[in-house]
Design an enzyme around this catalytic site. Structure first.
Site, PDB file in Angstrom:
ATOM      1  N   ASN A  15       0.796  -1.236   0.000  1.00 40.98           N
ATOM      2  CA  ASN A  15       0.000   0.000   0.000  1.00 40.98           C
ATOM      3  C   ASN A  15       0.828   1.285   0.000  1.00 40.98           C
ATOM      4  OD1 ASN A  15       0.792  -0.663   2.616  1.00 40.98           O
ATOM      5  ND2 ASN A  15      -1.104   0.025   3.555  1.00 40.98           N
ATOM      6  N   VAL A  38      -0.364 -13.095   8.773  1.00 37.58           N
ATOM      7  CA  VAL A  38       1.037 -13.358   8.429  1.00 37.58           C
ATOM      8  C   VAL A  38       1.942 -12.972   9.594  1.00 37.58           C
ATOM      9  CG1 VAL A  38       2.925 -12.779   6.859  1.00 37.58           C
ATOM     10  CG2 VAL A  38       0.613 -13.104   5.967  1.00 37.58           C
ATOM     11  N   GLY A  39       1.619 -11.879  10.288  1.00 40.41           N
ATOM     12  CA  GLY A  39       2.404 -11.465  11.441  1.00 40.41           C
ATOM     13  C   GLY A  39       2.442 -12.525  12.518  1.00 40.41           C
ATOM     14  N   GLU A  94       4.281  -4.542  12.314  1.00 43.32           N
ATOM     15  CA  GLU A  94       3.218  -3.537  12.216  1.00 43.32           C
ATOM     16  C   GLU A  94       2.127  -4.168  11.373  1.00 43.32           C
ATOM     17  OE1 GLU A  94       0.806  -1.091  10.707  1.00 43.32           O
ATOM     18  OE2 GLU A  94       2.486  -0.066   9.748  1.00 43.32           O
ATOM     19  N   CYS A 118      -3.285   0.670   6.775  1.00 41.95           N
ATOM     20  CA  CYS A 118      -3.496  -0.019   8.048  1.00 41.95           C
ATOM     21  C   CYS A 118      -4.124   0.892   9.091  1.00 41.95           C
ATOM     22  CB  CYS A 118      -2.171  -0.572   8.563  1.00 41.95           C
ATOM     23  SG  CYS A 118      -0.864   0.674   8.670  1.00 41.95           S
TER      24      CYS A 118
END
Length: 486
Positions: free
Chosen positions: A155, A236-237, A254, A288
Site C-alpha cells: 500500500n 502473516v504477522g 506492524e 493499516c
C-alpha cells in the site's frame, strides 16, 4: 534516471542481477492492468546468497564512521529529491495511488532518511554507569544488531520499506529486503538505486524481487537474520511471530488495524466530517491506520451521517494521474473481490446502506453503511477498501467501549471540544496511537509508531527504533584488585 521498464532485477551484493527462477511476474498498473515491467523472480538460492553477503558486509559496515553513514543517508535523500517527478509517476502507476497519496508517501520517505541522520551516532555512544563494586567502571555500549530481514507491503511501499531500511543502515546493520512483488519498483528497486548512488558498500543492502512460492519462509528462518521487520496482515504477522519465537529472533511487526473514529457529544460535526472523509478514503481505504469504524454519539448522529454521505457521494474517482482524483483503483482483483464479498455479506445481515457505490473497472466508489452493530462482521473486519461503517453510541462512555471492542489496536481518533476530556479518553482507548480532533492516518519519523494487541509488536520512530535495531552491551573494567570471598 532510466525508464522504469528497465527496473526488473534484484540487487545482490551491489550488483543488479536477473532472477534465476523459470517463473516471471508481470507488475501491473492497477488502474488499467497494463504491464509496467516483467520480472524474472529470484530463487531461494539467490536469497541465501543475499543473506551470506549481507552478513559479511555488515561486519565492516558496523565499523564505519558516523560521518560515513550520514553521508550515505544524505546522498540517498538527494537522489530521491533529484528524481522526485519520475518516482512520483512510478508510485502512481504501480500502487494505483493518487498524486496526493504519492506525494505524501514520497515526503514521508524523505523525512525518515532525514531523521536517521539524528541517531546515526547512537552506536558510537558509550555511557558510563556507577557500580557498587569498588574499583569497577561500567560502560554501556549500543552495537548494531546484525542482518535485518525486511518485508514490506503493497500500500505505501516506499516509506514502509524505508522505515526499516534507513534506520537499519544508519545504525550499522545490513539488510535483506523483500518488497511485495506487486510494487517491487516502488518498494525495492528505487530504494536500492538511491543507496547505490549514495555509495553504500556492496552487500549492506540487498533487494530481492520474488514471491513466497519461490522462497517459502527463508526470510524468517535464515540463520543470519537477527530481526524480522514486517508490515502487513495480522495473520502473516502471527506466522512470523511463531517462527521467530521458536528461533529466538527479534521481530518488529506492524500489522492490521480496525481504527475507530469517535465523535463525542460535544464535537464540531463539520470538522469531524472533514477529517472522516479524508481518513476513510485516502488511498481508497488501503491503509493499516485507515478509519474502519466511525462511532458517533446519538445527539450528533443524524447530522453527521447526512453530511458524511453527501461528501462521500461527491468524491471524484478515476485515473489516479488526474490531480483531481480522490478514489483510484484497488491494488488487484483479489482485493476487489474481498471488498465486494464484504458488501454483500453486510447487505445480507441487514445493515442499512446509506450510499451504494459501484464497481467501475478496478475502481470501487464509496459505500457507506449506517446503524451497524459493533459486533457485526462488517465492524470487526479490516476492510482495506472505500467502505465506511458508521455506528451509533448512546453515550460518550459507550463510544469509547465500542472503540475498544476489537482485537486490533493500531490507531484511533476522538473528536471533542473539551481537549482535557479528549486526552483523558485517549488514554482509555487500547491502541498505540490516538489523535484528538484529527483523523487516524498520521505518521512521523520521531514518534513511537506501532500498535497494541493484534496490531503488532515494537515501535518505529526515533528514538524507539534505535532500541529495536541495536543491542546493548555491558563492558566492565576492574581498575583495582578485587577481593573475592573464596
Amino acid at each position: 534516471m532510466e525508464r522504469y521498464e528497465q527496473w526488473n532485477q534484484s540487487f545482490i551484493n551491489g550488483e543488479w542481477v536477473e532472477g534465476e527462477s523459470s517463473r516471471t511476474y508481470d507488475i501491473l498498473n492497477p488502474y488499467d492492468n497494463s504491464v509496467i515491467t516483467s520480472v524474472r523472480l529470484a530463487t531461494v538460492q539467490q536469497l541465501h546468497e543475499a543473506f551470506e553477503v549481507a552478513n559479511e558486509a555488515q561486519k565492516a559496515w558496523a565499523r564505519s564512521s558516523v560521518e560515513e553513514r550520514k553521508e550515505v543517508l544524505r546522498k540517498a535523500a538527494e537522489y530521491l529529491q533529484a528524481n522526485r517527478e519520475a518516482i512520483i509517476d512510478v508510485i502512481v502507476r504501480e500502487t494505483g495511488g493518487t498524486l496526493l497519496k504519492a506525494n505524501v508517501e514520497f515526503q514521508l520517505a524523505i523525512e525518515i532518511l532525514e531523521e536517521a541522520l539524528r541517531y546515526a551516532d547512537e552506536i558510537q555512544t558509550v555511557r558510563e554507569v556507577p557500580s557498587n563494586i569498588e574499583g569497577k567502571v561500567n560502560y554501556i555500549y549500543r552495537l548494531p544488531l546484525g542482518v535485518i530481514s525486511s518485508i514490506s507491503p503493497f500500500n505505501f511501499p516506499l516509506n514502509l520499506s524505508m522505515r526499516t531500511i534507513a534506520p537499519a543502515i544508519a545504525l550499522g546493520n545490513s539488510v535483506v529486503h523483500k518488497p511485495d512483488i506487486q510494487v517491487g519498483l516502488t518498494g525495492g528497486v528505487i530504494i536500492a538505486k538511491a543507496f547505490e548512488h549514495a555509495g553504500l558498500p556492496k552487500g549492506v543492502l540487498n533487494v530481492i524481487l520474488t514471491d513466497i512460492e519461490e522462497i517459502g519462509d527463508e526470510m524468517l528462518t535464515n540463520r543470519h537474520a537477527r530481526l524480522i521487520s514486517f508490515t502487513g496482515s495480522t495473520a502473516v504477522g502471527k506466522h512470523i511471530g511463531e517462527i521467530a519465537g521458536r528461533q529466538l529472533k527479534r521481530v518488529a511487526l506492524e500489522l492490521g488495524g480496525n481504527s475507530p473514529f469517535v465523535v463525542l457529544s460535544d464535537a464540531d460535526v463539520d470538522r469531524a466530517v472533514d477529517a472522516a472523509i479524508f481518513g476513510k478514503f485516502i488511498h481508497q481505504g488501503q491503509i493499516c491506520m485507515i478509519i474502519n469504524r466511525i462511532i458517533v454519539h446519538e445527539s450528533k448522529y443524524n447530522e453527521f451521517v447526512e453530511k458524511f454521505v453527501e461528501r462521500a457521494k461527491s468524491l471524484p474517482y478515476g485515473d489516479p494521474r488526474d490531480p483531481h482524483t480522490v478514489i483510484g483503483p484497488l491494488i488487484n482483483e483479489k482485493q476487489m473481490e474481498k471488498a465486494l464479498r464484504m458488501i454483500e455479506e453486510a447487505k445480507r445481515e441487514g445493515i442499512t446502506i446509506a450510499l451504494e457505490g459501484k464497481r467501475i473497472g478496478n475502481i470501487l466508489t464509496p459505500y457507506v453503511f449506517i446503524d451497524a452493530d459493533p459486533s457485526s462482521k462488517l465492524a470487526q473486519t479490516e476492510l482495506f477498501a472505500p467502505i465506511a461503517t458508521i455506528i451509533k453510541a448512546k453515550t460518550d462512555e459507550e463510544a469509547i467501549a465500542i472503540a475498544n471492542n476489537t482485537e486490533y489496536g493500531l490507531s484511533s481518533a476522538i473528536f471533542t471540544s473539551d481537549l482535557t476530556k479528549g486526552r483523558e479518553l485517549a488514554l482509555q482507548i487500547d491502541s498505540g496511537m490516538t489523535h484528538i480532533n484529527d483523523q487516524t492516518v498520521n505518521d512521523a519519523p520521531n514518534i513511537p509508531f506501532g500498535g497494541n494487541k493484534a496490531s503488532g509488536l515494537g515501535r518505529f520512530g526515533n528514538p524507539w527504533v534505535v532500541e529495536e535495531f541495536t543491542v546493548a552491551k555491558w563492558v566492565s573494567v576492574q581498575t583495582r584488585e578485587r577481593t573475592y570471598p573464596f
